[in-house]
Design an enzyme around this catalytic site. Structure first.
Site: not given
Ligand SMILES: NC(=O)c1ccc[n+]([C@@H]2O[C@H](COP(=O)([O-])OP(=O)(O)OC[C@H]3O[C@@H](n4cnc5c(N)ncnc54)[C@H](O)[C@@H]3O)[C@@H](O)[C@H]2O)c1
Length: 275
Positions: A72, A99, A163, A196, A198
């Site tokens: 974490d 990230n 957030y 995005i 995900t």
């Molecule tokens: N998906 C979107 O629309 C979007 C838009 C803008 C920004 N983001 C940002 O992109 C980044 C990735 O998001 P995503 O959509 O790919 O998420 P995701 O849920 O697909 O992946 C998240 C990843 O982070 C890891 N993770 C989460 N919390 C954790 C913690 N406490 N400790 C260690 N690892 C942790 C998970 O294991 C995973 O590998 C984030 O910073 C998110 O804020 C996402």
């Protein structure tokens, strides 16, 4: 809804470089880690324990076996161990991608713990990892850091105090760290993705991508949502020497989200020039 596109590696721009990507087992982080590997980097990633087996399998299917550490990012001991493991195993760190983030979305109902979790996983861990890699990067003569921010850092959204304030803090961290690390040839930038697809978004859509992708796509000038790999390319650009004169700034990777006005894509407006 478009299929997840593939990206052609520009070259082996990261051959001999070592990169650490937090939250690299899934989604955007996975796409960034994979593209770094495809461009020759030695990569280490972190992920939540529940995500590690899936991440390992996905990398293996693509022909790679990066170092993966489960834990974490809110745990300071874990963060320190990850950086120390990368240095022990690979001897250097050239690139850091902060990230992993917490997706807690609360507003009037937000408790102190919700803010604490958002900031502990987010900007506080981003700051700690930046501090931890700064020393080796200084000794190596430089490095590059990219913080994954969001459109949410720059605008108001309903029920998102936790957030959006955490992402807002990432913007100032990026600037301040960039200023202090510039004398050491360490660049610090951020990217701000739009929507995005995900798993977090998939969850919000109840798994119904066919229905929600076109609706949420309308928030972007390009009329569609983005793919994780479309964030990876810009992140690799900022990490690469092609961005050698770029620091302390944010690159929106949002399909035109932030430039849209209240008329949106213009479907419901009957004003001169609209279709
Ligand atoms: N998906 C979107 O629309 C979007 C838009 C803008 C920004 N983001 C940002 O992109 C980044 C990735 O998001 P995503 O959509 O790919 O998420 P995701 O849920 O697909 O992946 C998240 C990843 O982070 C890891 N993770 C989460 N919390 C954790 C913690 N406490 N400790 C260690 N690892 C942790 C998970 O294991 C995973 O590998 C984030 O910073 C998110 O804020 C996402």
């Amino acid at each position: 809804m478009t299929k997840n596109p593939t990206r052609t590696p520009i070259a082996r721009r990261f051959k001999g470089k070592v990169a650490l990507v937090t939250g690299g087992t899934n989604g955007i982080g996975y796409a960034i880690a994979l593209e770094l590997l495809r461009e020759g980097a030695t990569v280490a990633v972190t992920g939540l324990p529940a995500d590690v087996a899936g991440g390992r399998a996905a990398f293996a299917a693509a022909g790679f076996s990066p170092l993966i550490r489960a834990g974490d990012m809110a745990d300071e001991t874990f963060c320190r161990r990850v950086v120390s493991d990368v240095l022990k195993l690979h001897g250097r760190i050239d690139c850091l991608v902060n990230n992993a983030f917490s997706f807690i979305a609360k507003g009037l109902d937000a408790a102190r713990e919700d803010f604490e979790r958002s900031f502990n996983v987010g900007p506080f861990a981003f700051a700690l990892l930046t501090q931890l890699v700064a020393e080796p990067m200084k000794k190596q003569g430089g490095g590059a850091i990219v913080n994954v921010s969001s459109i949410s850092a720059w605008i108001a959204q309903p029920n998102r105090w936790t957030y959006n304030t955490a992402k807002g803090a990432v913007a100032q961290l990026t600037r301040c760290a960039a200023l202090d690390l510039a004398p050491h040839k360490i660049r610090v930038n951020s990217v701000s993705p739009g929507w995005i697809w995900t798993r977090e978004v998939d969850k919000a859509a109840g798994g119904d991508r066919a229905k929600f992708d076109p609706i949420w796509g309308q928030f972007h000038m390009l009329g569609r949502m983005g793919h994780p790999v479309e964030i990876a390319g810009p992140v690799l650009f900022l990490l690469s020497n092609d961005a050698s004169f770029i620091t302390g700034t944010d690159l929106p990777v949002d399909g035109g989200y932030n430039g849209l006005g209240p008329e949106g894509l213009g479907q419901n407006t009957k004003i001169a020039g609209s279709k």
